[in-house]
Design a protein around this motif. Structure first.
Motif, PDB file in Angstrom:
ATOM      1  N   ARG A   1       0.840  -1.210   0.000  1.00 40.99           N
ATOM      2  CA  ARG A   1       0.000   0.000   0.000  1.00 40.99           C
ATOM      3  C   ARG A   1       0.869   1.253   0.000  1.00 40.99           C
ATOM      4  NH1 ARG A   1      -3.146  -2.964   3.725  1.00 40.99           N
ATOM      5  NH2 ARG A   1      -2.194  -1.831   5.448  1.00 40.99           N
ATOM      6  N   ALA A   2       1.905   1.242   0.804  1.00 44.70           N
ATOM      7  CA  ALA A   2       2.808   2.389   0.875  1.00 44.70           C
ATOM      8  C   ALA A   2       3.505   2.604  -0.458  1.00 44.70           C
ATOM      9  CB  ALA A   2       3.832   2.202   1.996  1.00 44.70           C
ATOM     10  N   SER A   3       3.894   1.526  -1.105  1.00 44.15           N
ATOM     11  CA  SER A   3       4.559   1.611  -2.402  1.00 44.15           C
ATOM     12  C   SER A   3       3.611   2.203  -3.450  1.00 44.15           C
ATOM     13  CB  SER A   3       5.031   0.224  -2.828  1.00 44.15           C
ATOM     14  OG  SER A   3       5.596   0.267  -4.106  1.00 44.15           O
ATOM     15  N   ARG A   4       2.351   1.773  -3.434  1.00 43.80           N
ATOM     16  CA  ARG A   4       1.366   2.316  -4.390  1.00 43.80           C
ATOM     17  C   ARG A   4       1.137   3.802  -4.138  1.00 43.80           C
ATOM     18  NH1 ARG A   4      -1.316  -2.889  -3.825  1.00 43.80           N
ATOM     19  NH2 ARG A   4      -2.515  -2.037  -2.115  1.00 43.80           N
ATOM     20  N   GLN A   5       1.112   4.210  -2.896  1.00 37.54           N
ATOM     21  CA  GLN A   5       0.895   5.628  -2.568  1.00 37.54           C
ATOM     22  C   GLN A   5       2.051   6.477  -3.089  1.00 37.54           C
ATOM     23  OE1 GLN A   5       0.246   5.728   1.647  1.00 37.54           O
ATOM     24  NE2 GLN A   5      -1.913   5.169   1.464  1.00 37.54           N
ATOM     25  N   VAL A   6       3.269   5.978  -2.998  1.00 37.60           N
ATOM     26  CA  VAL A   6       4.425   6.705  -3.503  1.00 37.60           C
ATOM     27  C   VAL A   6       4.325   6.866  -5.006  1.00 37.60           C
ATOM     28  CG1 VAL A   6       6.928   6.577  -3.849  1.00 37.60           C
ATOM     29  CG2 VAL A   6       5.959   6.067  -1.604  1.00 37.60           C
ATOM     30  N   VAL A   7       3.918   5.806  -5.710  1.00 40.21           N
ATOM     31  CA  VAL A   7       3.790   5.843  -7.163  1.00 40.21           C
ATOM     32  C   VAL A   7       2.687   6.819  -7.578  1.00 40.21           C
ATOM     33  CG1 VAL A   7       3.142   4.483  -9.189  1.00 40.21           C
ATOM     34  CG2 VAL A   7       4.713   3.522  -7.493  1.00 40.21           C
ATOM     35  N   GLU A   8       1.577   6.844  -6.842  1.00 41.16           N
ATOM     36  CA  GLU A   8       0.452   7.707  -7.177  1.00 41.16           C
ATOM     37  C   GLU A   8       0.774   9.183  -6.962  1.00 41.16           C
ATOM     38  OE1 GLU A   8      -2.756   6.218  -4.824  1.00 41.16           O
ATOM     39  OE2 GLU A   8      -2.972   4.402  -6.045  1.00 41.16           O
TER      40      GLU A   8
END
Length: 119
Positions: A111-118
């Motif tokens: 989830r944290a990785s997706r937030q960084v990408v977004e």
């Protein structure tokens, strides 16, 4: 066998547990043996990043500590099986709790990785 010393008071139960299951592959080996007896090659297939030498060393240490047992069959080629001892089975709740925690951590990291990408 050299043990890593954790900075706990003498007799600390957490230190005692870590002395047995610490090691990059020991907990993973125990996890795979929870499903039942495994041959050396089967364990190696489950852990492809673990070298044969390291797997053999970690198995030997777990055997010396009474967590696993090794059974060698007198056939050619030699057949060797590993299984948890009765004492080793007492680690089941510890290893399963680690599995649950690891799944939760992995989901959180994703989830944290997706937030960084977004962002």
């Amino acid at each position: 066998m050299k043990r890593h010393i954790y900075n706990c008071q003498s007799g600390c139960p957490v230190e005692s547990t870590l002395q047995i299951i610490a090691g990059k592959w020991k907990s993973v080996i125990i996890y795979h043996l929870l499903t039942g007896t495994q041959r050396f090659n089967d364990l190696q297939k489950e852990m492809p990043d673990c070298s044969r030498r390291m797997l053999a060393l970690q198995l030997k240490e777990l055997q010396v500590d009474g967590v696993i047992q090794k059974k060698v069959y007198p056939v050619i080629p030699v057949k060797t099986e590993y299984s948890l001892t009765k004492f080793g089975l007492t680690l089941k709740p510890v290893i399963l709790a680690m599995e649950v925690w690891g799944k939760t951590y992995n989901q959180r990291a994703q989830r944290a990785s997706r937030q960084v990408v977004e962002n």
